[in-house]
Design a protein around this motif. Structure first.
Motif: not given
Length: 584
Positions: A199-208, A176-179, A107-115, A211-216
């Motif tokens: 990084a996706l779990r942080d995004y779903i959790a609403g985290s900022k 724990q949060a479902p994966k 129920e996160t609203g994320l949608v995945l597509s393949v092509s 600062k260094d995008r290499a951590f994603t």
């Protein structure tokens, strides 16, 4: 692999020069060749003046992967340009037919597509505000907010066309949060399983965002390879991220050949291969350090091409041809997966049932294990659908046969057995199927013969009877039921969306009266909201409140995801009075 901007200057009128103006290079943007092996240059560009100013403008270009790249150009002789991400949703998209689409089950609203463009793409909602100039900007205000979708991750960049995908929810303990795992099937004999990144779990959790995008960054795709390898980012003394590759012993791509190099040699070689396209290089550029990028999860196209991959955790071998269909479901403490491949014989048309058991102490705990083969089709299985409770499975195929299987969990032996089947269920091949939500007695099928049929499964016998059939203007290629129950609405059985080969999409409700079922058209998706090509897949998304209730909340909108051969992924926001707008 670059975009060049030229400016005109006056000629010198020297001896031998008969021209009055000359052109010189003002700025070079892009240099995609340094990003990775998946970039094949730009196909075109456009100069876009900035609104309200005469001294600055933007440069917009589109690349081989379908993405849009934008740079802001200053007036300092066009030498002080600064590249930045677009303020609106990520531009671009698939550049070939979209075969499948699936919602995140959490129920996160994320949608995945393949092509067929050999990629999987994960889209997520992004709140924007539209000002008087119709410019979309990130906002935290409640004024004039709209939810639009942008591409967040590109989990798989493959070497083959991808035909189908599904999410499998992982069992969690201790609150724990479902994966979830992503499982994809492509123009190959193997199923590939991917782990979601931190990084996706942080995004779903609403985290900022970090600062260094290499951590994603979670994975890297080696040159000439098909498997995403896990990497990690750790902070150095200055606080910046350093990229490292986690190298594991074992065979590569299922060849069975062992790597005889030392661990240090393999890690050093992997780091050298990745050096050119490392996110560390991207982060050294001005656009990655801008305020816009620091406060947004939205990635640049340069990052999506190779730095938003997911780690491949397993390969599943069981089929003899290209994968054609798959489905998954959570059943009690086990995760179930059904898969099928293209076939012209009964042996290759077998449906493979995979089981992942949690909490067990056996060697196979937490891994997908082949449990059963269902051999009841003669040609390619086109669609597989589990019921919501995981106790029933339906399969349809090119042999015009529909089969229904029931679960045998709790008893010794194989997990499923054939309950009912119907040969020559349609006059032409069957393309799609779907279960009526919270009611395992009804299943629908759609065929090239332009008909949708609703079948009733007799609880006391192995027969399927046609309760309703509806004819359309074109071949039926996709159907999906709104995933909420109408048990307290005595006359309404379900709401059904149907997609055709012509691109048309219709929404109808099924009405049960006097032991008979009929359909009542609600509306037809108008042009240009419906695709221009064949509808490959339809997927409803309902809120958790509706999923677990027995009534339809008409005051809320419902989202319908559409995949099509016209290269588009569309998310329609639908009320039961009108179609309001297209979100993607």
């Amino acid at each position: 692999s670059s975009v060049c901007l030229w400016t005109s200057v006056r000629g010198s009128h020297e001896e031998g020069c008969d021209f009055e103006t000359d052109w010189q290079l003002a700025v070079r943007c892009g240099l995609l060749g340094d990003v990775g092996t998946h970039a094949s240059g730009f196909f075109g560009g456009e100069i876009c003046p900035e609104s309200g100013t005469e001294s600055s403008f933007s440069l917009l270009a589109h690349s081989f992967g379908g993405g849009l790249h934008s740079w802001a150009i200053t007036e300092e002789g066009c030498k002080g340009f600064r590249a930045h991400a677009q303020l609106g949703p990520t531009g671009g998209g698939h550049v070939a037919a979209v075969h499948d689409i699936v919602w995140d089950p959490r129920e996160t609203g994320l949608v995945l597509s393949v092509s067929a463009d050999k990629t999987t793409r994960l889209f997520g909602p992004r709140t924007v505000v539209v000002n008087r100039n119709n410019d979309a900007k990130d906002t935290d205000s409640s004024d004039e907010q709209q939810d639009l979708y942008c591409e967040l991750f590109r989990p798989q960049v493959h070497g083959h066309a991808i035909f189908c995908a599904t999410f499998s929810a992982l069992h969690t303990i201790d609150g724990q949060a479902p994966k979830v795992e992503l499982i994809s099937g492509a123009e190959e004999k193997v199923l590939r399983v991917f782990e979601e990144p931190r990084a996706l779990r942080d995004y779903i959790a609403g985290s900022k965002p970090p600062k260094d995008r290499a951590f994603t960054v979670a994975a890297s795709l080696p040159e000439l390879g098909l498997s995403n390898k896990v990497i990690h980012a750790r902070a150095n003394d200055s606080g910046s991220a350093e990229i490292g590759l986690v190298v594991e012993d074992g065979d590569d791509e299922g060849t069975g050949e062992r790597d005889t190099a030392t661990e240090h040699e393999r890690e050093q070689a992997a780091l050298d291969d990745q050096k050119r396209g490392s996110i560390s290089e991207l982060c050294s550029q001005a656009f990655a350090h801008s305020d816009t990028m620091k406060n947004s999860w939205q990635p640049l196209e340069e990052e999506l091409m190779q730095d938003r991959l997911w780690v491949e955790s397993e390969k599943l071998y069981a089929h003899g041809n290209d994968i054609s269909a798959m489905a998954s479901v959570q059943c009690m403490s086990d995760a179930l997966l059904a898969s099928a491949c293209k076939s012209s014989t009964a042996d290759h048309a077998a449906i493979v049932i995979w089981v992942k058991t949690f909490g067990s102490t056996t060697n196979t705990a937490g891994r997908w294990v082949e449990s059963q083969r269902l051999k009841f089709h003669d040609l390619t299985v086109e669609a597989l659908e589990f019921s919501a409770d995981g106790l029933s499975l339906c399969s349809v195929g090119r042999d015009r046969k529909i089969c229904v299987y029931e679960s045998c969990f709790g008893s010794e032996g194989e997990p499923f057995r054939l309950k009912a089947s119907q040969t020559e269920a349609h006059a032409r091949m069957i393309n799609c199927a779907g279960w009526v939500p919270h009611n395992n007695q009804y299943v629908a099928s759609g065929s090239r013969d332009k008909r949708v049929k609703l079948w009733k499964i007799s609880p006391d016998s192995s027969t399927l009877t046609v309760e309703m059939q509806e004819e359309f203007d074109g071949a039926v290629t996709a159907l999906n039921f709104l995933p909420c129950s109408f048990q307290q609405k005595g006359d309404i059985l379900a709401v059904l969306a149907v997609g055709l080969e012509t691109g048309d999409i219709s929404v109808a409700r099924l009405i049960r009266s006097n032991n008979a079922v009929s359909s009542e058209a609600l509306y037809k998706i108008p042009w240009p909201l419906h695709p221009a090509g064949r509808v490959q897949r339809l997927r409803w998304k309902a809120s958790a409140q509706e999923r677990h209730s027995n009534r339809l909340h008409t005051q809320h909108c419902h989202l319908l995801a559409v995949a099509s051969t016209d290269h588009s992924v569309r998310i329609l926001e639908i009320e039961f009075t009108d179609i309001t707008r297209c979100l993607l």
